[in-house]
Design a protein around this motif. Structure first.
Motif, PDB file in Angstrom:
ATOM      1  N   ALA A   3       0.821  -1.213   0.000  1.00  0.00           N
ATOM      2  CA  ALA A   3       0.000   0.000   0.000  1.00  0.00           C
ATOM      3  C   ALA A   3       0.853   1.261   0.000  1.00  0.00           C
ATOM      4  CB  ALA A   3      -0.943  -0.011   1.201  1.00  0.00           C
ATOM      5  N   ALA A   4       1.920   1.263   0.801  1.00  0.00           N
ATOM      6  CA  ALA A   4       2.773   2.449   0.853  1.00  0.00           C
ATOM      7  C   ALA A   4       3.507   2.664  -0.463  1.00  0.00           C
ATOM      8  CB  ALA A   4       3.760   2.344   2.003  1.00  0.00           C
ATOM      9  N   THR A   5       3.924   1.581  -1.117  1.00  0.00           N
ATOM     10  CA  THR A   5       4.560   1.708  -2.434  1.00  0.00           C
ATOM     11  C   THR A   5       3.574   2.294  -3.439  1.00  0.00           C
ATOM     12  OG1 THR A   5       6.043  -0.162  -2.029  1.00  0.00           O
ATOM     13  CG2 THR A   5       5.670   0.452  -4.321  1.00  0.00           C
ATOM     14  N   ALA A   6       2.336   1.796  -3.417  1.00  0.00           N
ATOM     15  CA  ALA A   6       1.311   2.316  -4.319  1.00  0.00           C
ATOM     16  C   ALA A   6       1.061   3.800  -4.058  1.00  0.00           C
ATOM     17  CB  ALA A   6       0.019   1.519  -4.144  1.00  0.00           C
ATOM     18  N   SER A  43      10.917   6.673 -14.808  1.00  0.00           N
ATOM     19  CA  SER A  43      11.750   6.540 -13.622  1.00  0.00           C
ATOM     20  C   SER A  43      11.240   5.418 -12.743  1.00  0.00           C
ATOM     21  CB  SER A  43      11.768   7.849 -12.827  1.00  0.00           C
ATOM     22  OG  SER A  43      10.449   8.192 -12.408  1.00  0.00           O
ATOM     23  N   ALA A  44      12.043   5.052 -11.769  1.00  0.00           N
ATOM     24  CA  ALA A  44      11.612   4.081 -10.775  1.00  0.00           C
ATOM     25  C   ALA A  44      10.713   4.761  -9.758  1.00  0.00           C
ATOM     26  CB  ALA A  44      12.826   3.473 -10.072  1.00  0.00           C
ATOM     27  N   ILE A  45       9.902   3.979  -9.069  1.00  0.00           N
ATOM     28  CA  ILE A  45       9.117   4.516  -7.963  1.00  0.00           C
ATOM     29  C   ILE A  45      10.078   4.979  -6.876  1.00  0.00           C
ATOM     30  CG2 ILE A  45       7.446   3.993  -6.147  1.00  0.00           C
ATOM     31  CD1 ILE A  45       6.287   1.840  -8.002  1.00  0.00           C
ATOM     32  N   VAL A  46       9.881   6.188  -6.405  1.00  0.00           N
ATOM     33  CA  VAL A  46      10.705   6.730  -5.323  1.00  0.00           C
ATOM     34  C   VAL A  46       9.953   6.534  -4.016  1.00  0.00           C
ATOM     35  CG1 VAL A  46      11.815   8.778  -4.380  1.00  0.00           C
ATOM     36  CG2 VAL A  46      11.754   8.420  -6.861  1.00  0.00           C
ATOM     37  N   ARG A  47      10.510   5.718  -3.130  1.00  0.00           N
ATOM     38  CA  ARG A  47       9.862   5.415  -1.870  1.00  0.00           C
ATOM     39  C   ARG A  47      10.156   6.483  -0.816  1.00  0.00           C
ATOM     40  NH1 ARG A  47       8.190   0.688  -0.366  1.00  0.00           N
ATOM     41  NH2 ARG A  47       7.032   2.093   1.016  1.00  0.00           N
TER      42      ARG A  47
END
Length: 308
Positions: free
Chosen positions: A128-131, A248-252
């Protein structure tokens, strides 16, 4: 001594074992918690096989499985503010979640609301946090159309719900077996596989404004041209290809504030983590096999009773 489930080498299930470990001691910025529930994720068995996040530190062996947990604070480390023994919390782990006791980074931990179950809380920090982070990064306005490549997995399921709550139209690629599930989330499902771009064009004749990729590879390469503004393409599966294609990559963010935000969405009824099955810690091997099979729908969690 607290019990944990770990792997002693890199390889297959034969490397896994239960072990009694010394009680962890929280260092600066850390919390020691008594775990009540832990999320089970594909990354757990992938790390057993030797996978590590690009730029991430090597894995020390033996290594306790699990990267997210919920529980009760037992001790706080030096410099920690805002948390005290007895607090109910959830977050990503520093020392593995498949354990009776583990350490969490205070900066990436949130207080668990009273109305949030242990198992739901324990399954929010990864998917969920990644989303949530991905959707913030994309920054699509209400009314826009989001394409989620791989909507049937944990991150995709959360992203679809959060996006729908934010007023986005969601088109999602998924296997035929997960098409009805995707539709139940308010997603316009599109069968994955060769020719997927044409099927997306037919499902979204007005085009797509952003792409959240959770598959990578040939699928991402085929779908990328559908997004005119490549800054609106982010991937959680194939950073190198995403960058090559102009995205780009997902920035956490990995903050407690993000965890509190997704918890609020659960309490509001906008987000269901879809915990479909739980196992006791003593059956951690079975839980991991279920996820490793790739046939699960929703999230799996371990449950751990209070220690005497």
């Amino acid at each position: 001594m607290p019990t944990a489930y770990l792997h002693t080498a890199f390889g297959g299930p034969e490397t896994e074992a239960f072990a009694d470990l010394p009680r962890p001691v929280p260092g600066p910025g850390q919390l020691l918690i008594a775990v009540r529930a832990a999320g089970v994720n594909p990354v757990d068995w992938k790390r057993r096989g030797g996978y590590r996040r690009a730029g991430g530190p090597p894995t020390d062996l033996p290594s306790v499985f699990g990267s997210e947990a919920a529980g009760v604070v037992e001790e706080v480390g030096p410099g920690v503010e805002g948390f005290a023994p007895g607090d109910e919390v959830f977050g990503s782990t520093d020392t593995g979640g498949y354990a009776e006791l583990t350490l969490l980074p205070a900066a990436g931990t949130a207080h668990k609301p009273a109305g949030l179950s242990w198992t739901d809380a324990a399954t929010l920090p990864v998917a969920a946090a990644t989303a949530y982070d991905a959707l913030v990064q994309l920054g699509l306005p209400a009314g826009a159309t989001l394409l989620v490549n791989g909507v049937g997995g944990g991150v995709g399921v959360s992203a679809a719900q959060i996006a729908r709550h934010a007023g986005l139209t969601v088109v999602g690629t998924a296997s035929a077996a997960k098409g009805d599930f995707a539709k139940s989330l308010g997603v316009i499902p599109v069968a994955s596989g060769p020719g997927v771009a044409d099927r997306v064009r037919a499902a979204a004749p007005g085009g797509v404004d952003g792409l959240l990729d959770l598959v990578g590879g040939d699928s991402l390469r085929e779908l990328a041209p559908l997004v005119g503004e490549r800054s609106r393409l982010v991937s959680g599966a194939d950073k190198a290809l995403a960058v090559e294609l102009g995205g780009s990559a997902i920035v956490r963010a990995r903050t407690g504030a993000v965890l509190s935000a997704v918890a609020a969405l659960v309490l509001d009824g906008a987000l269901d983590p879809h915990v479909t099955r739980t196992y006791p810690l003593a059956e951690a091997d079975q839980a991991l096999r279920a996820v490793e099979s790739g046939h699960t729908r929703g999230k799996i969690a371990l449950t751990i009773p209070p220690r005497p």
